[in-house]
Design a protein around this motif. Structure first.
Motif, PDB file in Angstrom:
ATOM      1  N   LYS A 232      -3.429  -2.462  19.981  1.00  0.00           N
ATOM      2  CA  LYS A 232      -2.076  -2.987  19.927  1.00  0.00           C
ATOM      3  C   LYS A 232      -1.897  -4.133  20.921  1.00  0.00           C
ATOM      4  CE  LYS A 232       2.336  -3.029  18.834  1.00  0.00           C
ATOM      5  NZ  LYS A 232       2.776  -3.652  17.566  1.00  0.00           N
ATOM      6  N   MET A 233      -2.470  -3.992  22.113  1.00  0.00           N
ATOM      7  CA  MET A 233      -2.378  -5.044  23.122  1.00  0.00           C
ATOM      8  C   MET A 233      -3.050  -6.332  22.655  1.00  0.00           C
ATOM      9  SD  MET A 233      -3.205  -2.760  26.500  1.00  0.00           S
ATOM     10  CE  MET A 233      -3.146  -4.129  27.651  1.00  0.00           C
ATOM     11  N   LEU A 234      -4.106  -6.195  21.863  1.00  0.00           N
ATOM     12  CA  LEU A 234      -4.835  -7.353  21.356  1.00  0.00           C
ATOM     13  C   LEU A 234      -4.247  -7.889  20.051  1.00  0.00           C
ATOM     14  CD1 LEU A 234      -8.488  -6.140  22.055  1.00  0.00           C
ATOM     15  CD2 LEU A 234      -7.225  -7.914  23.290  1.00  0.00           C
ATOM     16  N   GLY A 235      -3.142  -7.312  19.617  1.00  0.00           N
ATOM     17  CA  GLY A 235      -2.494  -7.797  18.412  1.00  0.00           C
ATOM     18  C   GLY A 235      -3.025  -7.191  17.135  1.00  0.00           C
ATOM     19  N   GLY A 236      -3.722  -6.060  17.264  1.00  0.00           N
ATOM     20  CA  GLY A 236      -4.348  -5.469  16.097  1.00  0.00           C
ATOM     21  C   GLY A 236      -3.604  -4.296  15.496  1.00  0.00           C
ATOM     22  N   GLY A 237      -2.350  -4.128  15.846  1.00  0.00           N
ATOM     23  CA  GLY A 237      -1.565  -3.091  15.200  1.00  0.00           C
ATOM     24  C   GLY A 237      -1.296  -3.463  13.749  1.00  0.00           C
ATOM     25  N   VAL A 238      -1.396  -2.495  12.854  1.00  0.00           N
ATOM     26  CA  VAL A 238      -1.145  -2.773  11.448  1.00  0.00           C
ATOM     27  C   VAL A 238       0.026  -1.910  10.976  1.00  0.00           C
ATOM     28  CG1 VAL A 238      -3.505  -3.479  10.887  1.00  0.00           C
ATOM     29  CG2 VAL A 238      -2.899  -1.069  10.775  1.00  0.00           C
ATOM     30  N   ARG A 239       0.727  -2.405  10.016  1.00  0.00           N
ATOM     31  CA  ARG A 239       1.867  -1.651   9.470  1.00  0.00           C
ATOM     32  C   ARG A 239       1.400  -0.832   8.270  1.00  0.00           C
ATOM     33  NH1 ARG A 239       5.462  -1.282  13.551  1.00  0.00           N
ATOM     34  NH2 ARG A 239       5.670  -3.309  14.566  1.00  0.00           N
ATOM     35  N   GLN A 240       1.569  -1.343   7.065  1.00  0.00           N
ATOM     36  CA  GLN A 240       1.120  -0.608   5.876  1.00  0.00           C
ATOM     37  C   GLN A 240      -0.385  -0.850   5.683  1.00  0.00           C
ATOM     38  OE1 GLN A 240       4.161  -2.308   5.944  1.00  0.00           O
ATOM     39  NE2 GLN A 240       5.062  -0.307   6.358  1.00  0.00           N
ATOM     40  N   GLY A 241      -1.146  -0.374   6.655  1.00  0.00           N
ATOM     41  CA  GLY A 241      -2.579  -0.636   6.673  1.00  0.00           C
ATOM     42  C   GLY A 241      -3.354   0.093   5.600  1.00  0.00           C
ATOM     43  N   GLY A 242      -2.710   1.017   4.895  1.00  0.00           N
ATOM     44  CA  GLY A 242      -3.402   1.744   3.846  1.00  0.00           C
ATOM     45  C   GLY A 242      -3.941   0.854   2.746  1.00  0.00           C
ATOM     46  N   VAL A 243      -3.317  -0.318   2.550  1.00  0.00           N
ATOM     47  CA  VAL A 243      -3.815  -1.259   1.550  1.00  0.00           C
ATOM     48  C   VAL A 243      -5.243  -1.677   1.899  1.00  0.00           C
ATOM     49  CG1 VAL A 243      -3.475  -3.548   0.545  1.00  0.00           C
ATOM     50  CG2 VAL A 243      -1.502  -2.078   0.985  1.00  0.00           C
ATOM     51  N   LEU A 244      -5.494  -1.894   3.194  1.00  0.00           N
ATOM     52  CA  LEU A 244      -6.830  -2.276   3.648  1.00  0.00           C
ATOM     53  C   LEU A 244      -7.736  -1.057   3.791  1.00  0.00           C
ATOM     54  CD1 LEU A 244      -5.756  -4.904   6.322  1.00  0.00           C
ATOM     55  CD2 LEU A 244      -6.661  -5.338   4.036  1.00  0.00           C
ATOM     56  N   ALA A 245      -7.157   0.049   4.226  1.00  0.00           N
ATOM     57  CA  ALA A 245      -7.960   1.265   4.380  1.00  0.00           C
ATOM     58  C   ALA A 245      -8.483   1.764   3.047  1.00  0.00           C
ATOM     59  CB  ALA A 245      -7.121   2.352   5.051  1.00  0.00           C
ATOM     60  N   ALA A 246      -7.717   1.571   1.996  1.00  0.00           N
ATOM     61  CA  ALA A 246      -8.168   1.999   0.669  1.00  0.00           C
ATOM     62  C   ALA A 246      -9.451   1.274   0.277  1.00  0.00           C
ATOM     63  CB  ALA A 246      -7.079   1.735  -0.369  1.00  0.00           C
ATOM     64  N   ALA A 247      -9.538  -0.009   0.637  1.00  0.00           N
ATOM     65  CA  ALA A 247     -10.773  -0.751   0.382  1.00  0.00           C
ATOM     66  C   ALA A 247     -11.914  -0.152   1.192  1.00  0.00           C
ATOM     67  CB  ALA A 247     -10.584  -2.222   0.737  1.00  0.00           C
ATOM     68  N   GLY A 248     -11.614   0.279   2.417  1.00  0.00           N
ATOM     69  CA  GLY A 248     -12.631   0.910   3.247  1.00  0.00           C
ATOM     70  C   GLY A 248     -13.128   2.227   2.679  1.00  0.00           C
ATOM     71  N   MET A 249     -12.246   2.971   2.061  1.00  0.00           N
ATOM     72  CA  MET A 249     -12.649   4.238   1.443  1.00  0.00           C
ATOM     73  C   MET A 249     -13.612   3.985   0.285  1.00  0.00           C
ATOM     74  SD  MET A 249     -11.213   6.879   2.996  1.00  0.00           S
ATOM     75  CE  MET A 249     -10.691   8.256   1.959  1.00  0.00           C
ATOM     76  N   VAL A 250     -13.296   2.974  -0.523  1.00  0.00           N
ATOM     77  CA  VAL A 250     -14.200   2.621  -1.623  1.00  0.00           C
ATOM     78  C   VAL A 250     -15.530   2.129  -1.054  1.00  0.00           C
ATOM     79  CG1 VAL A 250     -14.542   1.083  -3.592  1.00  0.00           C
ATOM     80  CG2 VAL A 250     -12.296   2.097  -3.184  1.00  0.00           C
ATOM     81  N   ALA A 251     -15.463   1.351   0.020  1.00  0.00           N
ATOM     82  CA  ALA A 251     -16.685   0.818   0.633  1.00  0.00           C
ATOM     83  C   ALA A 251     -17.616   1.948   1.072  1.00  0.00           C
ATOM     84  CB  ALA A 251     -16.321  -0.072   1.820  1.00  0.00           C
ATOM     85  N   LEU A 252     -17.063   2.988   1.674  1.00  0.00           N
ATOM     86  CA  LEU A 252     -17.900   4.096   2.136  1.00  0.00           C
ATOM     87  C   LEU A 252     -18.556   4.844   0.981  1.00  0.00           C
ATOM     88  CD1 LEU A 252     -15.816   5.584   5.099  1.00  0.00           C
ATOM     89  CD2 LEU A 252     -17.887   4.176   5.211  1.00  0.00           C
ATOM     90  N   ASP A 253     -17.982   4.729  -0.201  1.00  0.00           N
ATOM     91  CA  ASP A 253     -18.603   5.341  -1.385  1.00  0.00           C
ATOM     92  C   ASP A 253     -19.836   4.569  -1.850  1.00  0.00           C
ATOM     93  OD1 ASP A 253     -16.694   7.350  -1.548  1.00  0.00           O
ATOM     94  OD2 ASP A 253     -15.396   6.201  -2.903  1.00  0.00           O
TER      95      ASP A 253
END
Length: 344
Positions: A232-253
């Motif tokens: 958060k201090m570095l500006g990396g807080g995300v709001r509706q980050g699930g849009v990006l996390a969903a891509a990460g879930m597919v990536a791990l597959d």
């Protein structure tokens, strides 16, 4: 295939989300991750921690941010940290480990193989305690695979000896595992077998696994709690980050398909060798070709609609999920007539 079609081998970061990944992103369940948590982000972090063999994980926008947070948590200002020569944290992150984390970098020679220091080198560099005005060495940063060494892997047994040497010297261990998925595939082991004993590990989703953005920082629950504050201090807080996390879930597959990229790298390496290039045999998906005039070669490749980059004085080609075996054959054909091959 049209000769006008671009074959981009600069990096595995150039991959684009396919239809399945875009669908997952479009339909992701989301929430405000800064305020009370995003359900898809939480699911990704829990899954990633399990895959990496750590207690907890945190999604971060980039591997550079993940590495910076880790070094900031492990170091006090002025502490020295060790890393293999040409490690990403030393050469490719704009000095963030020094500027933001306050660390004093010390490169280690590759005396145990490409990208790999020996346990003895770690012990010698760590030194012993001395007067208060001496540098304190507090951290060993490892990299698996080692990018500048051509995607070289560190086997579990060698990694374990390096970790043991670091712990014996009182050092913390951070693993830059940007391409740990490739290392695991090449060694036919689970990613968690390559993280044992590390205090933190960073792993990218946006390289060989094909997500559009994002990396993971994993470690103990206490460390990840503090990491969330630093993000958060570095500006990396995300709001509706699930849009990006969903891509990460597919990536791990998609970890199982990395062998295809490694096979393509071997195909490319063999073809470049046949054309007269001096090529380092690839262990994963990075091919380094020694050339006498790097700017000329890169320019001729670009003119042939084949993109490569430079690394350690070599032409660097990286295979990935958006480049097929047929594409590699086409690229080699274009290179053969481009005027940059030694045999031309």
């Amino acid at each position: 295939m049209s000769n006008d079609r671009l074959i981009d081998l600069r990096s595995d970061t150039v991959t684009k989300p396919d239809a399945a990944m875009r669908e997952a992103m479009a339909t992701a369940e989301v929430g405000d991750d800064v305020l009370d948590g995003d359900p898809t982000m939480r699911a990704l972090e829990e899954r990633a921690a399990q895959v990496l063999g750590m207690e907890a994980a945190l999604w971060v926008p980039s591997g550079c941010m993940g590495n910076t947070i880790a070094t900031a948590l492990h170091l006090q200002r002025g502490d020295r940290f060790l890393a293999p020569r040409a490690a990403h944290v030393l050469d490719n992150e704009l000095g963030a480990a020094a500027w933001l984390a306050g660390g004093m970098p010390e490169p280690l020679a590759w005396d145990a193989g490409p990208g790999r220091p020996s346990p003895a080198a770690v012990t010698a560099a760590a030194g012993t305690s001395g007067p208060y005005y001496r540098l304190r060495t507090r951290l060993l940063c490892l990299e698996n695979t080692h990018n500048a060494a051509g995607g070289a892997v560190t086997p579990p047994e060698e990694y374990a000896l390096l970790v043991a040497a670091a712990k014996e010297a009182g050092l913390k261990v951070h693993l830059d595992g940007a391409r740990i998925w490739n290392a695991a595939a090449a060694l036919a082991v689970k990613p968690a077998e390559l993280t044992a004993g590390a205090d933190s590990v960073q792993a990218c989703l946006s390289k060989g696994l094909g997500a559009p953005v994002g990396s993971l920082l994993a470690g103990s629950r206490e460390l990840i709690e503090e990491a969330r504050r630093l993000r958060k201090m570095l500006g990396g807080g995300v709001r509706q980050g699930g849009v990006l996390a969903a891509a990460g879930m597919v990536a791990l597959d998609r970890m199982d398909r990395l062998d295809e990229d490694h096979a393509a790298a071997k195909q490319l390496s063999a073809g470049l060798t046949d054309l007269g290039f001096t090529v380092r045999a690839p262990q994963t998906n990075i091919v380094l070709a020694q050339v006498p005039d790097l700017p000329f070669v890169l320019a001729r490749l670009r003119a042939s609609h084949v993109l490569a980059s430079s690394m350690d004085g070599c032409a660097r080609f990286v295979t990935h999920r958006d480049v097929s075996s047929t594409d590699i054959t086409e690229a080699l054909g274009r290179i053969a007539v481009s005027g940059c091959a030694p045999s031309s």
